[in-house]
Design a protein around this motif. Structure first.
Motif, PDB file in Angstrom:
ATOM      1  N   ARG A  74       0.852  -1.196   0.000  1.00  0.00           N
ATOM      2  CA  ARG A  74       0.000   0.000   0.000  1.00  0.00           C
ATOM      3  C   ARG A  74       0.884   1.241   0.000  1.00  0.00           C
ATOM      4  NH1 ARG A  74      -4.984  -1.794   2.546  1.00  0.00           N
ATOM      5  NH2 ARG A  74      -5.008  -4.052   2.228  1.00  0.00           N
ATOM      6  N   TYR A  76       2.453   5.100  -1.577  1.00  0.00           N
ATOM      7  CA  TYR A  76       2.953   5.850  -2.731  1.00  0.00           C
ATOM      8  C   TYR A  76       4.159   5.169  -3.363  1.00  0.00           C
ATOM      9  CZ  TYR A  76       5.554   9.402  -5.311  1.00  0.00           C
ATOM     10  OH  TYR A  76       6.262  10.074  -6.280  1.00  0.00           O
ATOM     11  N   GLN A  93       2.126   6.605  -8.328  1.00  0.00           N
ATOM     12  CA  GLN A  93       0.775   6.193  -7.974  1.00  0.00           C
ATOM     13  C   GLN A  93       0.651   5.980  -6.471  1.00  0.00           C
ATOM     14  OE1 GLN A  93       0.498   2.572 -10.217  1.00  0.00           O
ATOM     15  NE2 GLN A  93       1.686   1.394  -8.763  1.00  0.00           N
ATOM     16  N   ASP A  95      -1.415   3.210  -4.055  1.00  0.00           N
ATOM     17  CA  ASP A  95      -2.217   1.990  -3.991  1.00  0.00           C
ATOM     18  C   ASP A  95      -2.955   1.942  -2.661  1.00  0.00           C
ATOM     19  OD1 ASP A  95      -1.460  -0.405  -6.140  1.00  0.00           O
ATOM     20  OD2 ASP A  95       0.081   1.138  -5.972  1.00  0.00           O
ATOM     21  N   LYS A 173      -6.070   2.427  -7.319  1.00  0.00           N
ATOM     22  CA  LYS A 173      -4.910   3.294  -7.467  1.00  0.00           C
ATOM     23  C   LYS A 173      -5.367   4.703  -7.822  1.00  0.00           C
ATOM     24  CE  LYS A 173      -2.098  -0.370  -9.696  1.00  0.00           C
ATOM     25  NZ  LYS A 173      -0.901  -0.509  -8.851  1.00  0.00           N
ATOM     26  N   ALA A 175      -3.373   7.219 -10.141  1.00  0.00           N
ATOM     27  CA  ALA A 175      -2.195   7.094 -10.996  1.00  0.00           C
ATOM     28  C   ALA A 175      -1.931   8.372 -11.776  1.00  0.00           C
ATOM     29  CB  ALA A 175      -2.369   5.928 -11.965  1.00  0.00           C
TER      30      ALA A 175
END
Length: 333
Positions: A74, A76, A93, A95, A173, A175
Motif C-alpha cells: 500500500r 505511494y 501512484q 495503492d 490506485k 495514478a
C-alpha cells in the motif's frame, strides 16, 4: 477502437437484451464502456482533484506514505518503482485497499493474507481518507452488480458469486503518468492482464495512452465523459474456462507537455476464496478458449489471494525484497 457501451441501469433492471450484450462483448473483446453507473460527476471530479493535489506535493511529503515502507503493498510508489513484465513503468501512484487491521494468524497456510492491512494516509491531505473509502464502497457496489449480471448472462442465479464477497479485498490506485523528461520511457504501463475479477477504470476525460490488444494489434481507447472503462480480470476468465476473455492492455508514455491521470479500481473477492467455476451451457462451452496462463507464463490460480499475491510480488521488487523475499522464492514469483 470504439468500445461498446453497456448500461448498468439496464443490467440491474434485468434487461435481457443488455445482459446478452454484456456476455457477448466480454466474450469477444473483454472491454467496454459502462454508463448509468450512479457515480456522481462531482465525486469523480473531486477524486481527480485530490489526486492532482497529492502528486503536486513535494517529494518528501509523498514519501511519507512510501510503498516500500509498507509490507501490505500500500502507499505511494515513486516514478519508475513498479515493473510490468520486468520493465519499468513510467508512472507514480498510490495503492489502496480495504482499510483493515493486518492478519496475525494463518500467514503460513494462507500467505496471501500479508496483503491485508491498514492504509497509509498522507497527513497533508486529511480529506483523502473519507474520499477513498467512499469511492471503494461505491465502486464495490457497482462491481458486484456487474458480476450478478454476468452470472445471469451465463445461466446462473444472480447471487452465484455473492458468498465469496462477504470479506472482499478491493484494490485501487490513483495514478499519474507525467511525460518523461528525456522522452525515452518505454512504457507508461507495460502489456498485462489484470489479476482480479474485473476492473473499473476512470481515466480523466480527454486523456490518451490506453491501448487494448485485439487480434495481435494495438488499438487506442478514448477516455469519454462520465463513462467507466471495464475489463475482465484473470479470475473471471478462468471461471469460464476462457469463454470470457481477459484482454492484454497497456498505457503508452505521456507525450511531451502532457500528463495522464486515472483511477483504476479492482474488484477482488475474499483472499482465501476459491473463485467458482461456472458450468456453461453446451453452446457456450463450445466457444470457450480453455484456461490459459498469465502474461508471466504462470498458471492462473482459482485462489483469489494467490493470484493477487503473485502479481504484487513481481510488480514491486523493492518491497518484495524488503519484506517477502522468502515468500517470492517459495511461490516462484
Amino acid at each position: 477502437m470504439t468500445l461498446p457501451i453497456i448500461s448498468l441501469e439496464k443490467l440491474v433492471a434485468g434487461d435481457g437484451t443488455e445482459i446478452d450484450r454484456l456476455r457477448q462483448v466480454t466474450h469477444e473483446i473483454g472491454f467496454f464502456y459502462l454508463s448509468d453507473h450512479g457515480i456522481p460527476v462531482d465525486l469523480q471530479a473531486e477524486m481527480f482533484a485530490v489526486a492532482k493535489e497529492f502528486f503536486a506535493l513535494p517529494q518528501e511529503a509523498k514519501e511519507e506514505i512510501a510503498f516500500t515502507d509498507n509490507p501490505h503493498y500500500r502507499g505511494y510508489s515513486r516514478l519508475g518503482e513498479e515493473l510490468t513484465q520486468g520493465r519499468t513503468d513510467w508512472r507514480e501512484q498510490i495503492d489502496y485497499g480495504a482499510d483493515r487491521p493486518a492478519w496475525t494468524e494463518g500467514l503460513t497456510e494462507y500467505p496471501w493474507r500479508v496483503l491485508e492491512g491498514p492504509n497509509p494516509w498522507p497527513s497533508a491531505l486529511p480529506r483523502m481518507r473519507p474520499l477513498i473509502n467512499d469511492w471503494q464502497e461505491r465502486l464495490s457496489d457497482v462491481g458486484l452488480e456487474l458480476l450478478r449480471a454476468w452470472a445471469v448472462s451465463l445461466g446462473q442465479a444472480p447471487d452465484y458469486f455473492d458468498d465469496i464477497f462477504d470479506h472482499p479485498h478491493p484494490m485501487m490506485k490513483l495514478a499519474h503518468y507525467p511525460a518523461p523528461a528525456n522522452g525515452e520511457a518505454g512504457q507508461g504501463v507495460g502489456a498485462h492482464h489484470d489479476a482480479g475479477v474485473l476492473t473499473l477504470l476512470l481515466p480523466e476525460e480527454g486523456s490518451g495512452g490506453l491501448q487494448v490488444q485485439r487480434d495481435g494489434e494495438w488499438f487506442d481507447v478514448e477516455a469519454l465523459p462520465d463513462l467507466f472503462i471495464v475489463n475482465i480480470g484473470e479470475l473471471l476468465e478462468a471461471a469460464t474456462d476462457g469463454y470470457l476473455v481477459s484482454t492484454p492492455h497497456r498505457v503508452l508514455p505521456s507525450p511531451p507537455g502532457t500528463a495522464r491521470f486515472s483511477i483504476p479500481f479492482f474488484l477482488t473477492p475474499n483472499l482465501d476464496a476459491r473463485f467458482p467455476r461456472i458450468p456453461l451451457a453446451p453452446e457456450l462451452a463450445a466457444e470457450a478458449r480453455g484456461l490459459g496462463r498469465d502474461m508471466a507464463g504462470q498458471e492462473i490460480s482459482d485462489i483469489s489471494g494467490l493470484n493477487t499475491l503473485k502479481s504484487r510480488l513481481r510488480a514491486h521488487p523493492e518491497t518484495t525484497a524488503r519484506y517477502h523475499s522468502e515468500l517470492a522464492a517459495t511461490l516462484g514469483a
